[in-house]
Design a protein around this motif. Structure first.
Motif, short mmCIF file in Angstrom:
data_model
loop_
_atom_site.label_atom_id
_atom_site.label_comp_id
_atom_site.label_asym_id
_atom_site.label_seq_id
_atom_site.Cartn_x
_atom_site.Cartn_y
_atom_site.Cartn_z
N ALA A 125 49.09 2.29 50.79
CA ALA A 125 48.25 0.98 50.65
C ALA A 125 49.29 0.20 51.19
N LEU A 126 50.69 0.07 50.88
CA LEU A 126 51.39 -0.80 51.16
C LEU A 126 51.89 -0.68 52.83
N ASP A 127 51.59 0.34 53.45
CA ASP A 127 51.94 0.57 54.84
C ASP A 127 50.60 0.27 55.78
N GLN A 128 49.54 -0.31 54.95
CA GLN A 128 48.43 -0.89 55.41
C GLN A 128 48.13 -2.23 55.64
N GLY A 129 47.75 -2.96 56.80
CA GLY A 129 47.62 -4.28 56.92
C GLY A 129 48.86 -5.13 56.96
N LYS A 130 48.86 -6.32 56.74
CA LYS A 130 49.79 -7.05 57.01
C LYS A 130 50.45 -7.62 55.79
N TRP A 131 51.28 -7.13 55.35
CA TRP A 131 51.84 -7.53 53.90
C TRP A 131 53.17 -8.46 54.21
N SER A 132 53.39 -9.59 53.34
CA SER A 132 54.57 -10.26 53.22
C SER A 132 55.14 -9.85 51.91
N PHE A 133 56.35 -9.82 51.72
CA PHE A 133 56.96 -9.65 50.34
C PHE A 133 58.27 -10.29 50.06
N SER A 134 58.41 -10.51 48.75
CA SER A 134 59.51 -11.10 48.44
C SER A 134 60.26 -9.98 47.47
N GLN A 135 61.70 -9.84 47.33
CA GLN A 135 62.38 -9.05 46.52
C GLN A 135 63.47 -9.43 45.69
N GLN A 136 63.70 -8.79 44.55
CA GLN A 136 64.78 -9.39 43.71
C GLN A 136 65.18 -8.24 42.68
N ALA A 137 66.30 -8.40 42.28
CA ALA A 137 66.95 -7.21 41.72
C ALA A 137 67.65 -7.82 40.24
N THR A 138 67.64 -6.90 39.33
CA THR A 138 68.35 -7.36 38.20
C THR A 138 68.33 -6.00 37.40
N ASN A 139 69.63 -5.92 36.63
CA ASN A 139 70.05 -5.05 35.60
C ASN A 139 69.65 -5.06 34.57
N TRP A 140 69.19 -3.99 33.67
CA TRP A 140 69.07 -3.98 32.15
C TRP A 140 69.79 -3.07 31.65
N PRO A 141 70.35 -3.49 30.49
CA PRO A 141 71.42 -2.42 29.68
C PRO A 141 70.55 -1.48 28.86
N THR A 142 69.79 -0.54 29.42
CA THR A 142 69.11 0.44 28.77
C THR A 142 68.55 1.38 29.79
N HIS A 143 68.16 2.62 29.02
CA HIS A 143 67.96 3.77 29.78
C HIS A 143 66.59 3.65 30.84
N VAL A 144 66.55 4.28 31.77
CA VAL A 144 65.51 4.01 32.74
C VAL A 144 64.09 4.51 32.07
N THR A 145 63.97 5.43 31.15
CA THR A 145 62.80 5.70 30.60
C THR A 145 62.12 4.39 29.72
N ARG A 146 62.95 3.63 29.13
CA ARG A 146 62.24 2.63 28.46
C ARG A 146 62.02 1.49 29.31
N CYS A 147 62.33 1.56 30.67
CA CYS A 147 62.07 0.47 31.59
C CYS A 147 60.82 0.88 32.17
N ILE A 148 60.55 2.28 32.55
CA ILE A 148 59.38 2.66 32.97
C ILE A 148 58.05 2.65 32.20
N GLU A 149 58.50 2.95 31.06
CA GLU A 149 57.25 2.97 29.91
C GLU A 149 56.86 1.55 29.60
N ASN A 150 57.82 0.56 29.80
CA ASN A 150 57.27 -0.83 29.59
C ASN A 150 56.08 -1.07 30.57
N GLN A 151 56.49 -0.66 31.72
CA GLN A 151 55.19 -0.97 32.84
C GLN A 151 53.96 0.21 32.82
N LEU A 152 53.95 1.12 31.86
CA LEU A 152 52.91 1.81 31.57
C LEU A 152 52.13 1.21 30.24
#
Length: 303
Positions: A125-152
């Motif tokens: 879906a992100l390849d369809q239509g005209k999208w504009s996006f902003s991007q930011q990055a940050t580091n969290w001091p924990t394992h990737v699994t905890r970060c993913i599960e938070n968004q689930l």
């Protein structure tokens, strides 16, 4: 670091400049990223095989990366093309390199011993239509699994985000889950034809569709090591497209997203153990169907 096989986002394309090596830690490896004369992204271990100096603090010359310690040069395949003191190449002196793909504004690296798949995980879906996006990055001091599960986890919304996005969330409403080997998708409110849904694609990308074709958020969860994860957060929108105005709109959206993400961070960093798949003591409830599936697939496919 035990991780499922697959193509991992490891960096944003914008972070890697043409004439400067970039030293990063990803998947518990110290890597140096750089671009050759054609602009192609290269990844190799950030260690000279001669005396172990970091190549990332060297410089790029004639399509090669030069070690800052003794001037040894290595090409895009990791082969030593010049040892200054003997004024010739050393064919048996090599640096380990890694296969990369650069697409969708990200740099992807393959992890695992299984045969590489041709297709990258992505949200069509992100390849369809005209999208504009902003991007930011940050580091969290924990394992990737905890970060993913938070968004689930949608049941935390009225508590962690009570004054932002979660105030009107009713966690008693049913949720429709679609659980596949390589993806997790769910529809809050159980309406598949409704406007919003959340999708995770293994091994490390996630998208929230707020208004299909109009408004979405996307995240990449990048394993740095066992105790650190880098998060790339993008806000996509297609209803404000005029140059300048869209930039202002995207900037405001990025600030709001950062504020909401920091609400999550406070809670996620309190979770012990930080590797979620090791939390055998946790009792999961119906809202955790996606998390239960995630943990099972993560354990089955990690190597």
């Amino acid at each position: 670091m035990l991780l499922p096989s697959g193509w991992y986002v490891i960096a944003a394309s914008s972070e890697l400049k043409l004439n400067k090596p970039l030293g990063i830690e990803r998947l518990q490896r110290n890597l140096v990223l750089w671009r050759d004369n054609s602009g192609k992204a290269i990844a190799m271990l950030d260690q000279c095989p001669h005396r172990s100096a970091k190549l990332s603090i060297g410089q790029l010359k004639q399509g090669c990366i030069e070690c800052p310690f003794h001037g040894f040069s290595f090409d895009h395949e990791g082969r030593c093309t010049l040892v200054p003191e003997i004024k010739k190449a050393a064919p048996n002196l090599t640096v380990q390199t890694f296969e990369l793909v650069e697409k969708h504004g990200f740099i992807w690296l393959w992890h695992g011993s299984e045969p590489k798949t041709k297709d990258l995980p992505w949200f069509e879906a992100l390849d369809q239509g005209k999208w504009s996006f902003s991007q930011q990055a940050t580091n969290w001091p924990t394992h990737v699994t905890r970060c993913i599960e938070n968004q689930l986890d949608y049941a935390h919304l009225p508590y962690v985000h009570r004054n932002t996005i979660g105030g009107n969330t009713d966690v008693t409403k049913p949720v429709k889950f679609e659980l596949e080997d390589n993806s997790i998708r769910f529809y809050p409110g159980a309406e598949k034809n409704g406007s919003g849904f959340i999708e995770f694609r293994f091994p490390n990308i996630w998208m929230l569709t707020i208004v299909p074709g109009k408004f979405a958020q996307m995240m990449a969860f990048v394993p740095v090591n066992e105790n650190e994860t880098r998060l790339y957060l993008r806000g996509y929108q297609s209803f404000v497209t005029l140059f300048g105005i869209s930039t202002i709109f995207d900037t405001i959206g990025a600030w709001q997203s950062k504020y909401i993400l920091n609400q999550d961070k406070r809670v996620v960093l309190s979770q012990i153990p930080n590797v979620s798949v090791e939390a055998a003591h946790e009792i999961l409830y119906p809202s955790d169907q996606g998390i239960r599936h995630f943990r099972r697939r993560w354990q089955e496919t990690s190597q």
